[in-house]
Design an enzyme around this catalytic site. Sequence first.
Site, PDB file in Angstrom:
ATOM      1  N   ARG A  63      56.702  50.324  14.403  1.00 48.96           N
ATOM      2  CA  ARG A  63      57.984  49.642  14.555  1.00 48.96           C
ATOM      3  C   ARG A  63      59.091  50.327  13.752  1.00 48.96           C
ATOM      4  NH1 ARG A  63      59.719  43.974  12.467  1.00 48.96           N
ATOM      5  NH2 ARG A  63      61.305  43.383  13.983  1.00 48.96           N
ATOM      6  N   HIS A  67      62.884  51.178  15.053  1.00 53.73           N
ATOM      7  CA  HIS A  67      64.118  50.732  14.392  1.00 53.73           C
ATOM      8  C   HIS A  67      64.944  51.904  13.897  1.00 53.73           C
ATOM      9  CE1 HIS A  67      63.198  46.215  13.540  1.00 53.73           C
ATOM     10  NE2 HIS A  67      62.822  46.588  14.738  1.00 53.73           N
ATOM     11  N   ASP A  68      64.292  52.924  13.380  1.00 55.65           N
ATOM     12  CA  ASP A  68      65.041  54.090  12.922  1.00 55.65           C
ATOM     13  C   ASP A  68      65.824  54.693  14.088  1.00 55.65           C
ATOM     14  OD1 ASP A  68      65.933  56.065  11.144  1.00 55.65           O
ATOM     15  OD2 ASP A  68      64.362  57.445  11.801  1.00 55.65           O
ATOM     16  N   PRO A 162      67.584  45.511  19.857  1.00 56.74           N
ATOM     17  CA  PRO A 162      67.469  44.498  20.907  1.00 56.74           C
ATOM     18  C   PRO A 162      67.006  43.181  20.298  1.00 56.74           C
ATOM     19  CG  PRO A 162      65.646  46.055  21.039  1.00 56.74           C
ATOM     20  CD  PRO A 162      66.563  46.557  19.977  1.00 56.74           C
ATOM     21  N   HIS A 192      53.907  45.771  21.680  1.00 56.92           N
ATOM     22  CA  HIS A 192      53.595  44.425  21.184  1.00 56.92           C
ATOM     23  C   HIS A 192      52.135  44.040  21.428  1.00 56.92           C
ATOM     24  CE1 HIS A 192      58.133  43.206  21.104  1.00 56.92           C
ATOM     25  NE2 HIS A 192      57.798  44.064  20.161  1.00 56.92           N
ATOM     26  N   THR A 193      51.333  44.996  21.854  1.00 56.75           N
ATOM     27  CA  THR A 193      49.886  44.789  21.901  1.00 56.75           C
ATOM     28  C   THR A 193      49.285  44.819  20.499  1.00 56.75           C
ATOM     29  OG1 THR A 193      47.799  45.591  22.814  1.00 56.75           O
ATOM     30  CG2 THR A 193      49.384  47.256  22.241  1.00 56.75           C
ATOM     31  N   ASP A 243      49.204  39.538  19.890  1.00 54.34           N
ATOM     32  CA  ASP A 243      48.189  39.711  20.931  1.00 54.34           C
ATOM     33  C   ASP A 243      46.900  39.146  20.356  1.00 54.34           C
ATOM     34  OD1 ASP A 243      46.376  40.573  22.801  1.00 54.34           O
ATOM     35  OD2 ASP A 243      46.751  42.711  22.498  1.00 54.34           O
ATOM     36  N   SER A 246      43.188  40.750  19.657  1.00 56.48           N
ATOM     37  CA  SER A 246      43.128  42.215  19.632  1.00 56.48           C
ATOM     38  C   SER A 246      44.412  42.812  19.063  1.00 56.48           C
ATOM     39  CB  SER A 246      42.767  42.781  21.016  1.00 56.48           C
ATOM     40  OG  SER A 246      43.894  43.146  21.760  1.00 56.48           O
TER      41      SER A 246
HETATM   42  C1  HEM Z   1      63.214  44.570  23.866  1.00 55.89           C
HETATM   43  C2  HEM Z   1      62.799  45.258  22.858  1.00 55.89           C
HETATM   44  C3  HEM Z   1      62.146  44.679  21.620  1.00 55.89           C
HETATM   45  C4  HEM Z   1      62.368  43.486  20.986  1.00 55.89           C
HETATM   46  C5  HEM Z   1      63.371  42.412  21.338  1.00 55.89           C
HETATM   47  C6  HEM Z   1      61.454  43.438  19.865  1.00 55.89           C
HETATM   48  C7  HEM Z   1      61.376  42.398  18.958  1.00 55.89           C
HETATM   49  C8  HEM Z   1      60.406  42.264  17.986  1.00 55.89           C
HETATM   50  C9  HEM Z   1      60.296  41.157  17.069  1.00 55.89           C
HETATM   51  C10 HEM Z   1      61.253  39.981  16.989  1.00 55.89           C
HETATM   52  C11 HEM Z   1      59.175  41.342  16.324  1.00 55.89           C
HETATM   53  C12 HEM Z   1      58.602  40.400  15.258  1.00 55.89           C
HETATM   54  C13 HEM Z   1      59.346  40.545  13.958  1.00 55.89           C
HETATM   55  C14 HEM Z   1      58.925  39.439  13.010  1.00 55.89           C
HETATM   56  O1  HEM Z   1      59.316  38.301  13.259  1.00 55.89           O
HETATM   57  O2  HEM Z   1      58.178  39.726  12.043  1.00 55.89           O
HETATM   58  C15 HEM Z   1      58.579  42.578  16.747  1.00 55.89           C
HETATM   59  C16 HEM Z   1      57.435  43.117  16.222  1.00 55.89           C
HETATM   60  C17 HEM Z   1      56.967  44.368  16.545  1.00 55.89           C
HETATM   61  N1  HEM Z   1      57.557  45.254  17.407  1.00 55.89           N
HETATM   62 FE1  HEM Z   1      59.065  44.883  18.684  1.00 55.89          FE
HETATM   63  N2  HEM Z   1      60.697  44.568  19.854  1.00 55.89           N
HETATM   64  C18 HEM Z   1      61.103  45.353  20.899  1.00 55.89           C
HETATM   65  C19 HEM Z   1      60.626  46.609  21.194  1.00 55.89           C
HETATM   66  C20 HEM Z   1      59.704  47.288  20.441  1.00 55.89           C
HETATM   67  C21 HEM Z   1      59.413  48.692  20.561  1.00 55.89           C
HETATM   68  C22 HEM Z   1      60.139  49.660  21.492  1.00 55.89           C
HETATM   69  C23 HEM Z   1      58.426  48.976  19.663  1.00 55.89           C
HETATM   70  C24 HEM Z   1      57.768  50.287  19.362  1.00 55.89           C
HETATM   71  C25 HEM Z   1      57.677  51.298  20.179  1.00 55.89           C
HETATM   72  C26 HEM Z   1      58.090  47.726  19.009  1.00 55.89           C
HETATM   73  C27 HEM Z   1      57.078  47.565  18.094  1.00 55.89           C
HETATM   74  C28 HEM Z   1      56.804  46.396  17.420  1.00 55.89           C
HETATM   75  C29 HEM Z   1      55.635  46.218  16.570  1.00 55.89           C
HETATM   76  C30 HEM Z   1      54.516  47.212  16.377  1.00 55.89           C
HETATM   77  C31 HEM Z   1      55.746  44.945  16.005  1.00 55.89           C
HETATM   78  C32 HEM Z   1      54.789  44.280  14.997  1.00 55.89           C
HETATM   79  C33 HEM Z   1      55.237  44.608  13.591  1.00 55.89           C
HETATM   80  C34 HEM Z   1      54.310  44.100  12.490  1.00 55.89           C
HETATM   81  O3  HEM Z   1      53.153  43.765  12.753  1.00 55.89           O
HETATM   82  O4  HEM Z   1      54.771  44.058  11.336  1.00 55.89           O
HETATM   83  N3  HEM Z   1      58.895  46.736  19.481  1.00 55.89           N
HETATM   84  N4  HEM Z   1      59.352  43.125  17.742  1.00 55.89           N
END
Ligand code: HEM
Length: 324
Positions: A63, A67-68, A162, A192-193, A243, A246
């Site tokens: 992530r 973000h970067d 986003p 998000h898997t 998820d 898993s």
């Molecule tokens: C429409 C696009 C996206 C939205 C709205 C979004 C939003 C979010 C949000 C709200 C979280 C949870 C944050 C929290 O409450 O702790 C999250 C977690 C995460 N996102 Fe996304 N995300 C998007 C796209 C992506 C992309 C493009 C990636 C990477 C290629 C990504 C990877 C992750 C990962 C791995 C987590 C889990 C982080 C953790 O376990 O600490 N996301 N995302």
Amino acid sequence: MASINVFLNLFIILIALSSSSVNAQGLKVGFYQKTCPQAEAIILKEMRRVISLAPTLGAPLLRLHFHDCFIRGCDASILLNSKNGTAEKDGIPNLSLRGYGVIDGIKTKLEKACPGVVSCADIIALVARDAVFLINGPFWPVLTGRRDGMVSNAIETIFGLPSPFANITQSKANFASKGLSAKDLVVLSGAHTIGTSHCPSFSLRLYNFTGKGDADPSLDRQYAARLRSKCKPNDITTLVEMDPGSFKTFDTSYYKLVAKRRGLFVSDEALLHDPETKAYVLRQAAGTSPEFFKDFGESMVKMGNIGVLTGKQGEIRKQCGFVN
Ligand code: HEM
Ligand SMILES: *[C@@H]1O[C@H](CO)[C@@H](O)[C@H](O)[C@H]1NC(C)=O
Ligand SMILES: *[C@@H]1O[C@H](CO)[C@@H](O)[C@H](O)[C@H]1NC(C)=O
Ligand SMILES: *[C@@H]1O[C@H](CO)[C@@H](O)[C@H](O)[C@H]1NC(C)=O
Ligand SMILES: CC(=O)N[C@H]1CO[C@H](CO)[C@@H](O)[C@@H]1O
């Protein structure tokens, strides 16, 4: 069989990339081949250690790259510390980012091996790839040669990223503003898997979706009930697996969830509201990993091109948290 296919695909991509040495943004595979040949091996070795000790760190490290790249381009501005609370690190969505220590540890090792050579922006990109690869995900060749930016602004994190509450039109527009397509959106959302989310990113869907004390009707009822048992109203500390079952393994199960109306965020569910992204979700939900794995590597390479600094732009930071 699946893994043979993955390596065959990788081999073909490698050949394709080595014949066209530098891409339009000025990045290429193996940028450090002469200046720091052991760089990628050092990173992979350290990541093997990190992931074996703490498998859940893979998600925040992936992530971090996202973000970067979405704020000021992939220039490691996300890592800059602020003296007065105005750096990206201080931004609201950032409160949930972890893994900065891993990047700093790797940077220290690289500075010992090849001082002043490997950028923090490239470290983030390589770490994201290794993080995915080491939890059963695809391997893709990372283009390198990014340089580090000198500016970081908290306020940009609010407007650049986003939103989990976005509808499909808004998510597509956000990705398009970074040069990414609807396909990149549905493919990269597959990240998000893995990982976890805090309750506030989705609890509106559980308790007060339209302001009448109701739940989001597009969220599976049983799933909503299970989520309500985990997230009480106003809970801002609990972490929920995105998820369930898993969340430490990179696979296609995200699409199976979204297809069953069990995507966690409004933005996940929204992928069913566009013919192209919907078709992709349903195809991956029914299939196995090869198509998604190949697409994920390709979309990550595209994301890694956003707004990069190359050549004489920016600098190679000595410490990732500080401008030289
Ligand atoms: C429409 C696009 C996206 C939205 C709205 C979004 C939003 C979010 C949000 C709200 C979280 C949870 C944050 C929290 O409450 O702790 C999250 C977690 C995460 N996102 Fe996304 N995300 C998007 C796209 C992506 C992309 C493009 C990636 C990477 C290629 C990504 C990877 C992750 C990962 C791995 C987590 C889990 C982080 C953790 O376990 O600490 N996301 N995302
Ligand atoms: C403090 O914040 C302002 C923006 O409000 C920024 O222009 C300035 O460079 C920051 N100073 C330091 C020392 O970080
Ligand atoms: C998405 O949200 C925007 C802003 O709230 C709104 O104008 C637009 O009509 C919505 N689009 C869809 C397809 O729901
Ligand atoms: C639900 O939202 C409405 C409108 O924003 C608000 O007036 C109401 O107090 C909320 N109810 C709960 C239980 O939070
Ligand atoms: C991981 C990290 O650096 N988080 C920071 C995000 O912003 C808060 C509030 O300013 C900081 O306290 C955290 O250290």
